[in-house]
Enzyme design. Structure first.
Site, PDB file in Angstrom:
ATOM      1  N   LYS A 112       0.850  -1.189   0.000  1.00  0.00           N
ATOM      2  CA  LYS A 112       0.000   0.000   0.000  1.00  0.00           C
ATOM      3  C   LYS A 112       0.893   1.248   0.000  1.00  0.00           C
ATOM      4  O   LYS A 112       2.018   1.223   0.514  1.00  0.00           O
ATOM      5  CB  LYS A 112      -0.913   0.019   1.231  1.00  0.00           C
ATOM      6  N   HIS A 236      -5.714   4.351   9.220  1.00  0.00           N
ATOM      7  CA  HIS A 236      -4.872   4.491  10.415  1.00  0.00           C
ATOM      8  C   HIS A 236      -5.367   5.639  11.287  1.00  0.00           C
ATOM      9  O   HIS A 236      -4.608   6.230  12.044  1.00  0.00           O
ATOM     10  CB  HIS A 236      -3.413   4.761  10.025  1.00  0.00           C
ATOM     11  N   GLY A 571     -48.856 -11.761  29.500  1.00  0.00           N
ATOM     12  CA  GLY A 571     -49.507 -12.503  28.429  1.00  0.00           C
ATOM     13  C   GLY A 571     -50.777 -13.183  28.880  1.00  0.00           C
ATOM     14  O   GLY A 571     -51.782 -13.204  28.156  1.00  0.00           O
TER      15      GLY A 571
END
Length: 587
Positions: A112, A236, A571
Site C-alpha cells: 500500500k 490508520h 400474556g
C-alpha cells in the site's frame, strides 16, 4: 460519542499482533508462521515456488484480515506484518522475500502507498537484489507494485510535484486477488505484474467513518460527535477531507459514489465513457453486517443509476482500521474490450482458498420459484354474522381497555411490548370484521384468516403462539365437522381448543405452571370442554392468570428477572382480556 469503545480483548498490547497471528494459523491449518519475523506463509510454499510466480503483501497490523488472511491458494503466498499501524522493518520484509522467492518464475511484492511501507519494502527488495548478485546469482526476478486507490485525499498536483500520491486502501485486496489468481493459473511475472498494475490504475476508493478506532494500549486518538461523520478518514485514523452531519444512508452512500466518479483520478481514467465496473463494499471493522448489506444495496443502485453498470458486487470485511465504525466503497473500472473484461472477471470469480476472501457462489438461474413460494391461492368468501361481529367487537374493546395494564406488567417483568403487540393483533381482526373481510359463516375458515391477520400484525413470540393455537383450532373444528354456529356448541369449542393446545405443545415447551398465557388458556379450554359453561371457563382462566403472580418464570425474558414477586404474567392477563370481552358478548 458515536459508535466507539476503548475496550479491547487484550492480554499484552506488545504481544497482541504475534498472538493474533498464532490464532490465525490455529484456525487455518494450511498456514505456517515465522514468529520472529511475523511472516505468515502457506505450508506448501516450497512446492509452490517451483510451480508459479509467488506473491506477498504486508504492512502494519490492525487491518485484518489484510494481509495474512489472504494467504492461500489463488491469492498470496505469504504476508509480513509490522506492529499495529506500523510498517514491518526492511529486515522482516527481506526474510519474507528470501522465503517466498521463486527462482524459476519470479516474485511480485504488493504494498500500500504509505511512506513507511514504500521505504521498508523498497529497501528489502534492493538488499535482496544485492545479496543475490554478491552470491554470484543473476539479478533476481522481483518486482514491486504500489497500490494507491484512495480518492478521498488527493493532491491534483502530485504528477507535477512528484508528491506522495494516493493512499492504499481496500483496492489492495482486489490487486492481491486478481494478480494472485493469475499467478496460480500459470501466468508469467510480467503478466501478473500487468494485471496488478491494471487493477491499481483502475480502482478508486472512498471511505467514511462514524468515529476513529481505539488502538489497543493507546485508546481513542480523537472522537466525533454522535451527529457527525467523517468522509475520507484513513485506515490508520488519519483525518478525512471533511466532517459533516450524519445523513440517512440513502443520501450518504450515493454521495460517496458521486465523489468517486467526480474525482480527478476517476475522470482521468474513464474520460467521457461510462464503463462497466466492479463494486467492492468493505467493512472498516465495526459496521454490522446488517448495515453493510444496506450500504451494498445503495452502492449498486447509485452506481447503476449514474450509468456505470455493476458487473460484480462484492461485500465483506477485507481491509479494516481495527474496529473502526465505517465503510469504504471501491469501484474497479473494467476494460471496454469484451475479451479482456471477461478474462478479468474470470480471475475475480475463480475461488481463492484463504481466511479473508469471500468467494461468490455463482449458479445457473433455473427459473422462478415464486409460484411455489406463494403456495396455493387462499380463497374465501367474506360473510357477515352479527353475533360473531359483536364478539369480535367486544374482544377488541376489552383489549383496548386492558392494554395499559398489560403493558405496565410487561414493563416490570419483560420488554414492555406485550400490551402493544396484543392490541395490534386485536385491531387488525376488528378492522377486518368491520370491513366485512372475514368468512364469518364458516368458523374454521374465519379462524384461518384471523391467524394470518395476527401473524402480519403482531409478530414476536406471543404472536406466533396465538397463530399456532388458531391454526390448530381451525383444524380441530374442521375435523369435528363444526363449521356453522349451530354445530359449534361451547363443549365443541372446548374440545377443539384442547386439540389446538396439543398442536401448540408440539412447538413449545411452555406448560401450565411455567408463568405464560398457557396458565390461562389451558384451564379455560379444559373447563369449557367439561362443562360447556363459558362463565365458569372464564373464571378458571382468570384464576390461572392470577396464579402466575407467584410462579417462577421458566419461559420468556422474565426468566432473567426471577420470581413473579406478586406480578401476574402480562400474556396471561392479556389473554383473559380477550376471552372476557368475547364471553361478555355471548352472554
Amino acid at each position: 460519542m458515536a459508535s466507539s469503545t476503548g475496550k479491547h480483548f487484550v492480554t499484552d498490547p506488545k504481544t497482541l499482533v504475534k498472538d493474533s497471528l498464532v490464532g490465525l494459523t490455529i484456525a487455518n491449518p494450511h498456514l505456517a508462521f515465522d514468529e520472529k519475523e511475523k511472516v505468515i506463509y502457506t505450508k506448501d510454499l516450497a512446492a509452490l515456488r517451483r510451480k508459479q510466480v509467488t506473491l506477498f503483501c504486508g504492512g502494519g497490523a490492525g487491518h485484518e484480515p489484510s494481509h495474512a488472511g489472504f494467504v492461500g491458494p489463488a491469492m498470496l503466498s505469504a504476508a509480513v506484518s509490522g506492529h499495529v499501524f506500523a510498517s514491518p522493518t526492511s529486515s522482516q520484509v527481506l526474510s519474507c522475500l528470501r522465503r517466498v522467492y521463486s527462482e524459476e518464475h519470479g516474485t511480485l511484492v504488493v504494498i500500500k502507498n504509505y511512506t513507511g511501507d514504500v521505504l521498508n519494502f523498497g529497501r528489502a527488495v534492493e538488499r535482496f537484489k544485492s545479496e543475490r548478485v554478491n552470491q554470484g546469482h543473476p539479478l533476481p526476478k522481483v518486482d514491486m507494485v504500489v497500490v494507491g486507490d484512495d480518492v478521498g485525499v488527493v493532491n491534483p498536483n502530485d504528477d507535477e510535484e512528484g508528491g506522495v500520491g494516493r493512499r492504499g486502501l481496500a483496492g489492495t485486496v482486489l490487486v492481491n486477488k486478481l494478480a494472485g489468481t493469475h499467478a496460480a493459473n500459470g501466468a508469467s511475472l510480467e503478466q501478473v505484474k500487468g494485471t496488478a498494475q491494471y487493477v491499481i490504475s483502475h480502482t478508486f476508493t472512498l471511505g467514511c467513518a462514524l468515529n476513529a478506532a481505539s488502538v489497543p494500549g493507546q485508546g481513542m486518538p480523537r472522537t466525533l460527535n454522535d451527529s457527525e461523520i467523517e468522509i475520507g478518514m484513513g485506515i490508520h485514523n488519519e483525518p478525512g477531507f471533511k466532517k459533516t452531519a450524519l445523513k440517512p444512508a440513502s443520501e450518504l452512500v450515493p454521495g460517496l459514489i458521486d465523489h468517486i466518479i467526480a474525482s480527478m483520478p476517476f475522470k482521468k481514467c474513464t474520460g467521457q465513457s461510462k464503463p462497466r465496473v466492479v463494486v467492492f463494499v468493505n467493512n472498516l471493522g465495526a459496521t454490522s453486517n446488517l448495515e453493510l448489506g444496506l450500504v451494498t444495496k445503495l452502492s449498486a443502485e447509485a452506481t447503476r443509476e449514474r450509468g456505470y453498470e455493476p458487473e460484480r458486487v462484492l461485500q465483506g470485511t477485507y481491509m479494516t482500521g481495527l474496529a473502526m465504525p465505517g465503510i469504504s466503497i471501491s469501484l474497479l473500472v473494467l476494460p471496454d474490450d469484451d475479451v479482456k473484461r471477461a478474462e478479468l472477471l474470470a480471475l475475480l470469480d475463480q475461488p481463492a482458498h484463504c481466511a479473508g476472501w469471500v468467494n461468490q457462489t455463482r449458479v445457473e438461474d433455473a427459473g422462478s420459484t415464486d409460484d411455489a413460494a406463494r403456495g396455493p391461492a387462499t380463497t374465501f368468501t367474506p360473510a357477515s354474522d352479527s353475533v360473531w361481529e359483536s364478539v369480535i367487537q367486544a374482544g377488541y374493546d376489552s383489549v383496548v381497555a386492558a392494554e395499559p395494564e398489560v403493558t405496565r406488567l410487561d414493563q416490570l417483568m419483560g420488554d414492555g411490548d406485550c400490551g402493544e403487540v396484543l392490541l395490534s393483533g386485536a385491531t387488525a381482526v376488528f378492522e377486518a370484521s368491520k370491513s366485512q373481510q372475514l368468512p364469518l359463516n364458516d368458523a374454521a375458515a374465519a379462524l384461518a384468516r384471523i391467524s394470518s391477520l395476527v401473524e402480519d400484525s403482531m409478530g414476536g413470540t406471543s404472536g406466533i403462539i396465538y397463530c399456532l393455537f388458531l391454526d390448530g383450532l381451525a383444524q380441530q373444528l374442521h375435523k369435528l365437522g363444526a363449521t356453522d354456529r349451530a354445530s359449534t356448541t361451547p363443549k365443541v369449542w372446548g374440545k377443539a381448543m384442547l386439540g389446538a393446545l396439543d398442536t401448540l405443545y408440539q412447538y413449545t415447551t411452555a406448560r401450565p405452571g411455567h408463568r405464560t398465557l398457557i396458565d390461562a388458556l389451558q384451564p379455560f379450554a379444559s373447563t369449557l370442554a367439561e362443562t360447556g359453561d363459558v362463565a365458569q371457563a372464564l373464571t378458571a382462566a382468570d384464576e390461572g392468570a392470577k396464579a402466575t403472580a407467584q410462579m417462577k418464570p421458566k419461559r420468556g425474558r422474565a426468566v432473567y428477572v426471577g420470581h413473579g414477586d406478586g406480578i401476574p404474567d402480562a400474556g396471561a392477563v392479556g389473554l383473559v382480556a380477550v376471552l372476557s370481552g368475547m364471553a361478555k358478548a355471548l352472554q
